[in-house]
Write an enzyme that holds these catalytic residues in place. Structure first.
Site, PDB file in Angstrom:
ATOM      1  N   ARG A 192      36.720  38.482  36.416  1.00 40.23           N
ATOM      2  CA  ARG A 192      36.687  37.738  37.674  1.00 40.23           C
ATOM      3  C   ARG A 192      37.445  36.418  37.466  1.00 40.23           C
ATOM      4  O   ARG A 192      37.320  35.777  36.408  1.00 40.23           O
ATOM      5  CB  ARG A 192      35.254  37.433  38.103  1.00 40.23           C
ATOM      6  CG  ARG A 192      34.521  38.616  38.717  1.00 40.23           C
ATOM      7  CD  ARG A 192      35.070  39.001  40.099  1.00 40.23           C
ATOM      8  NE  ARG A 192      34.320  40.066  40.720  1.00 40.23           N
ATOM      9  CZ  ARG A 192      34.612  41.374  40.629  1.00 40.23           C
ATOM     10  NH1 ARG A 192      35.653  41.761  39.917  1.00 40.23           N
ATOM     11  NH2 ARG A 192      33.880  42.272  41.250  1.00 40.23           N
ATOM     12  N   GLU A 221      41.060  33.845  44.671  1.00 41.45           N
ATOM     13  CA  GLU A 221      41.661  35.071  45.172  1.00 41.45           C
ATOM     14  C   GLU A 221      41.547  35.173  46.698  1.00 41.45           C
ATOM     15  O   GLU A 221      40.463  34.869  47.220  1.00 41.45           O
ATOM     16  CB  GLU A 221      40.900  36.244  44.526  1.00 41.45           C
ATOM     17  CG  GLU A 221      41.752  37.388  44.157  1.00 41.45           C
ATOM     18  CD  GLU A 221      40.990  38.391  43.294  1.00 41.45           C
ATOM     19  OE1 GLU A 221      40.719  38.077  42.118  1.00 41.45           O
ATOM     20  OE2 GLU A 221      40.681  39.464  43.797  1.00 41.45           O
ATOM     21  N   HIS A 251      44.668  42.228  41.460  1.00 42.89           N
ATOM     22  CA  HIS A 251      43.332  42.835  41.333  1.00 42.89           C
ATOM     23  C   HIS A 251      43.398  44.375  41.453  1.00 42.89           C
ATOM     24  O   HIS A 251      42.860  44.960  42.398  1.00 42.89           O
ATOM     25  CB  HIS A 251      42.368  42.248  42.387  1.00 42.89           C
ATOM     26  CG  HIS A 251      40.921  42.354  41.975  1.00 42.89           C
ATOM     27  ND1 HIS A 251      39.957  41.464  42.347  1.00 42.89           N
ATOM     28  CD2 HIS A 251      40.281  43.285  41.213  1.00 42.89           C
ATOM     29  CE1 HIS A 251      38.790  41.827  41.843  1.00 42.89           C
ATOM     30  NE2 HIS A 251      38.965  42.932  41.146  1.00 42.89           N
TER      31      HIS A 251
HETATM   32  C1  GLV Z   1      36.261  45.332  40.659  1.00 39.06           C
HETATM   33  O1  GLV Z   1      36.698  44.270  40.412  1.00 39.06           O
HETATM   34  C2  GLV Z   1      34.874  45.667  40.650  1.00 39.06           C
HETATM   35  O2  GLV Z   1      34.016  44.801  40.368  1.00 39.06           O
HETATM   36  O3  GLV Z   1      34.552  46.824  40.937  1.00 39.06           O
END
Ligand code: GLV
Length: 320
Positions: free
Chosen positions: A239, A268, A286
């Site tokens: 993250r 983000e 991402h």
């Molecule tokens: C993606 O980032 C997730 O947490 O599934």
């Protein structure tokens, strides 16, 4: 409960919706743009279940709009977008989708590691800019992975799957985790647990694979970056806010670390403008779980959690 009302707040693969259709009355937002809050709240007013994406914020306003809500099924392994404590206080069950995206995310982390150490982003940009070039003995030299140390912060399923891949590339593994992984897994990965300071100071590559929480907010800050080797590479597929992006730009610009590869960003989808001009930064939007199979499996697991909840067997993967 018969025929629960289920709201799906974002577009998910059809097999997930089909599973939901077997038990309830499903309303799904099917636009690529995020659902406007007024439409969301109108639908939540009578919802028994919400299937959410990591871009939804499940906070007091969300829960206030949903007085009948019994379950929030997040289509993501991370659930930092959900106020789990508040859900629990209101008797709302929360589920996530662990396991099904482990391989895809570890593949992406390995891909980023190769991209950044072999300067593949720079190479692509060179070709696409139509800059004249010819093969050169010293052109765009990167570094190999054989014998290098990979320091993994967060040794859950994804961290372990990355370690397995990195071992195949000849890397040595150290990791930092709240608890030690099982001795047989440590042995199979030839992985050694160490403290964060040692990991940062000695690793050629540092990979972030831990959940985001208050505890891991800015875990990688100016101090941590200065503790890393000057030629070290940082990879983040976890993250964004685990890294202080401002401090990262400074560290990359001042040569305090060698390079970075990021799949996630602190604010983000905004990306710190200082990163955009840096050749030693690989930046992707991402994509950790972004394969057709994985996204389908995530949607189906989230839907099965809802089915299990209302069917009485309980959700397969509750957040506790
Ligand atoms: C993606 O980032 C997730 O947490 O599934």
């Amino acid at each position: 409960m018969t025929n629960p009302r289920i709201v799906v707040t974002g577009k998910i693969p059809e097999p997930g919706v089909e599973v939901l259709n077997t038990i309830g009355e499903v309303w799904a937002w099917t636009d690529d743009e995020p659902i406007p809050h007024d439409i969301r709240d109108e639908r939540l007013a009578t919802a028994d279940a919400a299937v959410t994406l990591l871009t939804d914020t499940v906070d007091e306003a969300f829960l206030d709009a949903a007085p009948q809500l019994k379950i929030v099924a997040n289509v993501a392994v991370g659930y930092n977008n959900i106020d789990v404590g508040l859900c629990q206080a209101r008797g709302v069950t929360v589920t996530n989708t662990p396991g099904v995206l482990t391989d895809a995310t570890a593949d992406l982390a390995m891909g980023l590691l190769l991209m950044v150490t072999r300067r593949l982003g720079e190479g692509e940009r060179l070709i696409r800019s139509e800059t004249p070039w010819k093969w050169g003995m010293f052109m765009m030299l990167g570094t190999g992975l054989q014998g290098r140390q990979l320091g993994i912060i967060g040794m859950g399923g994804i961290g372990q799957a990355l370690a397995q891949r990195a071992r195949a590339f000849g890397m040595q593994i150290v990791y930092h985790n709240r608890s030690a992984v099982a001795p047989d897994i440590e042995a199979a990965l030839d992985a050694r647990r160490c403290n964060l300071d040692e990991l940062l100071a000695t690793s050629d590559v540092v990979s972030l694979n831990c959940p985001y929480s208050e505890e891991t907010h800015h875990l990688i800050d100016a101090y941590a970056l200065s503790a890393m080797r000057n030629d070290a590479v940082l990879v983040n597929t976890a993250r964004g806010p685990i890294v202080d992006e401002g401090a990262l730009v400074e560290a990359l610009s001042n040569g305090e670390i060698g390079a970075v590869a990021l799949d996630v960003f602190e604010h983000e989808p905004k990306v710190h403008p200082g990163l955009l001009g840096l050749d030693n930064a690989v930046l992707v939007p991402h994509l950790g779980s972004a394969t057709v199979e994985t996204r389908t499996a995530m949607a189906t697991l989230a839907a099965r959690n809802v089915v299990g909840f209302f069917g009485g067997s309980g959700p397969a993967t509750p957040v506790t």
